[in-house]
Design a protein around this motif. Sequence first.
Motif, PDB file in Angstrom:
ATOM      1  N   ALA A 268       0.675  -1.051   0.007  1.00 62.92           N
ATOM      2  CA  ALA A 268      -0.128  -0.005   0.103  1.00 62.92           C
ATOM      3  C   ALA A 268       0.734   1.165  -0.068  1.00 62.92           C
ATOM      4  CB  ALA A 268      -0.807  -0.017   1.175  1.00 62.92           C
ATOM      5  N   ALA A 269       0.475   2.101  -0.578  1.00 59.05           N
ATOM      6  CA  ALA A 269       1.145   3.426  -0.836  1.00 59.05           C
ATOM      7  C   ALA A 269       1.158   4.109   0.345  1.00 59.05           C
ATOM      8  CB  ALA A 269       0.530   4.285  -1.937  1.00 59.05           C
ATOM      9  N   ASP A 270      -0.157   4.112   1.066  1.00 56.80           N
ATOM     10  CA  ASP A 270      -0.180   5.065   2.410  1.00 56.80           C
ATOM     11  C   ASP A 270      -1.066   4.537   3.360  1.00 56.80           C
ATOM     12  OD1 ASP A 270      -3.008   5.326   1.617  1.00 56.80           O
ATOM     13  OD2 ASP A 270      -2.291   7.196   0.352  1.00 56.80           O
ATOM     14  N   GLU A 271      -1.329   5.086   4.589  1.00 59.24           N
ATOM     15  CA  GLU A 271      -1.966   4.142   5.813  1.00 59.24           C
ATOM     16  C   GLU A 271      -3.495   4.057   5.184  1.00 59.24           C
ATOM     17  OE1 GLU A 271      -1.131   2.788   8.340  1.00 59.24           O
ATOM     18  OE2 GLU A 271       1.238   3.509   8.265  1.00 59.24           O
ATOM     19  N   ASN A 272      -4.195   5.168   4.605  1.00 55.81           N
ATOM     20  CA  ASN A 272      -5.513   4.866   4.412  1.00 55.81           C
ATOM     21  C   ASN A 272      -5.825   3.703   3.265  1.00 55.81           C
ATOM     22  OD1 ASN A 272      -6.308   7.013   5.849  1.00 55.81           O
ATOM     23  ND2 ASN A 272      -6.130   8.440   4.488  1.00 55.81           N
ATOM     24  N   ASN A 273      -4.720   3.588   2.553  1.00 53.83           N
ATOM     25  CA  ASN A 273      -5.187   2.330   1.461  1.00 53.83           C
ATOM     26  C   ASN A 273      -4.705   1.099   2.177  1.00 53.83           C
ATOM     27  OD1 ASN A 273      -5.988   3.388  -1.165  1.00 53.83           O
ATOM     28  ND2 ASN A 273      -4.114   4.621  -0.826  1.00 53.83           N
ATOM     29  N   LEU A 274      -3.830   1.010   3.047  1.00 57.48           N
ATOM     30  CA  LEU A 274      -3.781  -0.210   3.810  1.00 57.48           C
ATOM     31  C   LEU A 274      -4.695  -0.560   4.732  1.00 57.48           C
ATOM     32  CD1 LEU A 274      -1.496  -2.194   4.936  1.00 57.48           C
ATOM     33  CD2 LEU A 274      -0.820  -0.445   6.498  1.00 57.48           C
ATOM     34  N   LYS A 275      -5.490   0.513   5.273  1.00 58.16           N
ATOM     35  CA  LYS A 275      -6.453   0.319   6.183  1.00 58.16           C
ATOM     36  C   LYS A 275      -7.644  -0.292   5.236  1.00 58.16           C
ATOM     37  CE  LYS A 275      -5.738   3.706   9.586  1.00 58.16           C
ATOM     38  NZ  LYS A 275      -5.841   4.856  10.184  1.00 58.16           N
ATOM     39  N   HIS A 276      -7.850   0.402   3.911  1.00 63.65           N
ATOM     40  CA  HIS A 276      -8.897  -0.180   3.092  1.00 63.65           C
ATOM     41  C   HIS A 276      -8.554  -1.618   2.774  1.00 63.65           C
ATOM     42  CE1 HIS A 276     -11.923   0.778  -0.419  1.00 63.65           C
ATOM     43  NE2 HIS A 276     -11.977  -0.328   0.067  1.00 63.65           N
ATOM     44  N   LEU A 277      -7.332  -1.958   2.345  1.00 63.59           N
ATOM     45  CA  LEU A 277      -6.829  -3.122   2.075  1.00 63.59           C
ATOM     46  C   LEU A 277      -7.211  -4.212   2.991  1.00 63.59           C
ATOM     47  CD1 LEU A 277      -3.629  -2.641   0.007  1.00 63.59           C
ATOM     48  CD2 LEU A 277      -5.537  -3.525  -0.678  1.00 63.59           C
ATOM     49  N   GLN A 278      -6.836  -4.121   4.291  1.00 65.61           N
ATOM     50  CA  GLN A 278      -7.074  -4.872   5.457  1.00 65.61           C
ATOM     51  C   GLN A 278      -8.478  -4.974   5.773  1.00 65.61           C
ATOM     52  OE1 GLN A 278      -4.553  -2.480   8.248  1.00 65.61           O
ATOM     53  NE2 GLN A 278      -2.932  -4.077   7.940  1.00 65.61           N
ATOM     54  N   SER A 279      -9.254  -3.952   5.542  1.00 65.43           N
ATOM     55  CA  SER A 279     -11.082  -4.185   5.581  1.00 65.43           C
ATOM     56  C   SER A 279     -11.335  -4.973   4.577  1.00 65.43           C
ATOM     57  CB  SER A 279     -11.543  -2.870   5.750  1.00 65.43           C
ATOM     58  OG  SER A 279     -11.683  -2.571   4.588  1.00 65.43           O
ATOM     59  N   MET A 280     -10.892  -5.143   3.420  1.00 64.18           N
ATOM     60  CA  MET A 280     -11.564  -6.000   2.417  1.00 64.18           C
ATOM     61  C   MET A 280     -10.821  -7.424   2.320  1.00 64.18           C
ATOM     62  SD  MET A 280     -10.253  -4.272  -1.060  1.00 64.18           S
ATOM     63  CE  MET A 280     -11.105  -5.290  -2.236  1.00 64.18           C
ATOM     64  N   LYS A 281      -9.822  -7.699   3.110  1.00 61.56           N
ATOM     65  CA  LYS A 281      -9.017  -8.751   3.054  1.00 61.56           C
ATOM     66  C   LYS A 281      -9.695 -10.096   3.256  1.00 61.56           C
ATOM     67  CE  LYS A 281      -4.565 -10.640   4.890  1.00 61.56           C
ATOM     68  NZ  LYS A 281      -3.662 -10.363   5.864  1.00 61.56           N
ATOM     69  N   PRO A 282     -10.090 -11.054   2.584  1.00 61.57           N
ATOM     70  CA  PRO A 282     -10.692 -12.070   2.685  1.00 61.57           C
ATOM     71  C   PRO A 282      -9.987 -13.215   3.542  1.00 61.57           C
ATOM     72  CG  PRO A 282      -9.822 -12.356   0.489  1.00 61.57           C
ATOM     73  CD  PRO A 282      -9.582 -10.851   0.902  1.00 61.57           C
ATOM     74  N   SER A 283     -11.050 -13.891   4.166  1.00 64.35           N
ATOM     75  CA  SER A 283     -10.328 -15.070   5.213  1.00 64.35           C
ATOM     76  C   SER A 283      -9.266 -15.916   4.529  1.00 64.35           C
ATOM     77  CB  SER A 283     -11.594 -15.728   5.965  1.00 64.35           C
ATOM     78  OG  SER A 283     -12.203 -16.484   4.784  1.00 64.35           O
ATOM     79  N   ASN A 284      -9.274 -16.187   3.287  1.00 66.36           N
ATOM     80  CA  ASN A 284      -8.349 -17.204   2.605  1.00 66.36           C
ATOM     81  C   ASN A 284      -7.218 -16.603   2.015  1.00 66.36           C
ATOM     82  OD1 ASN A 284      -9.824 -15.777   0.349  1.00 66.36           O
ATOM     83  ND2 ASN A 284      -9.845 -17.605  -0.891  1.00 66.36           N
ATOM     84  N   SER A 285      -7.014 -15.058   2.439  1.00 63.35           N
ATOM     85  CA  SER A 285      -5.891 -14.444   1.936  1.00 63.35           C
ATOM     86  C   SER A 285      -4.645 -15.228   2.242  1.00 63.35           C
ATOM     87  CB  SER A 285      -5.788 -13.092   2.533  1.00 63.35           C
ATOM     88  OG  SER A 285      -4.656 -12.384   2.005  1.00 63.35           O
ATOM     89  N   THR A 286      -3.491 -15.366   1.190  1.00 67.31           N
ATOM     90  CA  THR A 286      -2.292 -15.696   1.619  1.00 67.31           C
ATOM     91  C   THR A 286      -1.123 -14.629   1.132  1.00 67.31           C
ATOM     92  OG1 THR A 286      -2.317 -16.308  -0.995  1.00 67.31           O
ATOM     93  CG2 THR A 286      -2.953 -18.122   0.773  1.00 67.31           C
ATOM     94  N   ALA A 287      -1.662 -13.445   0.773  1.00 68.04           N
ATOM     95  CA  ALA A 287      -0.839 -12.322   0.403  1.00 68.04           C
ATOM     96  C   ALA A 287      -0.298 -11.644   1.729  1.00 68.04           C
ATOM     97  CB  ALA A 287      -1.297 -11.392  -0.452  1.00 68.04           C
ATOM     98  N   THR A 288       0.960 -11.109   1.865  1.00 64.15           N
ATOM     99  CA  THR A 288       1.286 -10.278   2.918  1.00 64.15           C
ATOM    100  C   THR A 288       1.077  -9.178   2.452  1.00 64.15           C
ATOM    101  OG1 THR A 288       3.271 -11.763   3.318  1.00 64.15           O
ATOM    102  CG2 THR A 288       3.588  -9.551   4.073  1.00 64.15           C
ATOM    103  N   VAL A 289       0.124  -8.043   3.259  1.00 69.32           N
ATOM    104  CA  VAL A 289      -0.423  -6.911   3.040  1.00 69.32           C
ATOM    105  C   VAL A 289       0.314  -5.941   4.041  1.00 69.32           C
ATOM    106  CG1 VAL A 289      -2.344  -5.239   2.958  1.00 69.32           C
ATOM    107  CG2 VAL A 289      -2.477  -7.830   2.562  1.00 69.32           C
ATOM    108  N   SER A 290       1.111  -5.042   3.507  1.00 66.68           N
ATOM    109  CA  SER A 290       1.944  -4.114   4.203  1.00 66.68           C
ATOM    110  C   SER A 290       2.091  -2.645   3.488  1.00 66.68           C
ATOM    111  CB  SER A 290       2.965  -4.566   4.520  1.00 66.68           C
ATOM    112  OG  SER A 290       3.890  -4.914   3.384  1.00 66.68           O
ATOM    113  N   LEU A 291       2.446  -1.666   4.395  1.00 69.26           N
ATOM    114  CA  LEU A 291       2.564  -0.295   3.991  1.00 69.26           C
ATOM    115  C   LEU A 291       4.120  -0.645   3.119  1.00 69.26           C
ATOM    116  CD1 LEU A 291       1.832   2.693   4.035  1.00 69.26           C
ATOM    117  CD2 LEU A 291       3.762   2.919   5.825  1.00 69.26           C
TER     118      LEU A 291
END
Length: 158
Positions: A91-114
């Motif tokens: 994620a480019a910034d904290e707002n987009n990171l929060k949005h990504l974390q809120s939509m992350k499905p339970s079967n996610s295998t990706a590392t999601v980070s800033l």
Amino acid sequence: MSAPNPQDVKVLVVCLGNICRSPMGEAVLQHTAKQRGLDITVDSAGTAGYHVGDEPDERTTAVCKKNNVPIDSLARQVSTSDFVKFTHILAADENNLKHLQSMKPSNSTATVSLWGSYLDGKPIPDPYYGRASGFDDCFKQCVRLSDAFLDDVFGKEN
């Protein structure tokens, strides 16, 4: 721990509209990886669908061309399948990171980070409403973040 096979590393760079920061980040990360001899998959997307199907902002394209970095992408919105398709979502910034974390499905295998967490913890400021120099600053930050990310994933020798 040994470095992963580059072909197994799939990275999605994410900003809000996918016309400034993330397509530039996609282009710079892909270019930097190729310069290191690493064949990774890189794509970009936006958390919002404002510009779906649009080419990158002309200032983004101009800065990439000025720095001899090929750029070729069309804006798209993040989908839940991206959380399984990609190994890393940056994620480019904290707002987009929060949005990504809120939509992350339970079967996610990706590392999601800033993305900045691989270097200095700083977000990439959105240059859209600013001066052209903001796009140059964004480019320089993408170069530093690309190096830091690749160093972290593959080690500094690659």
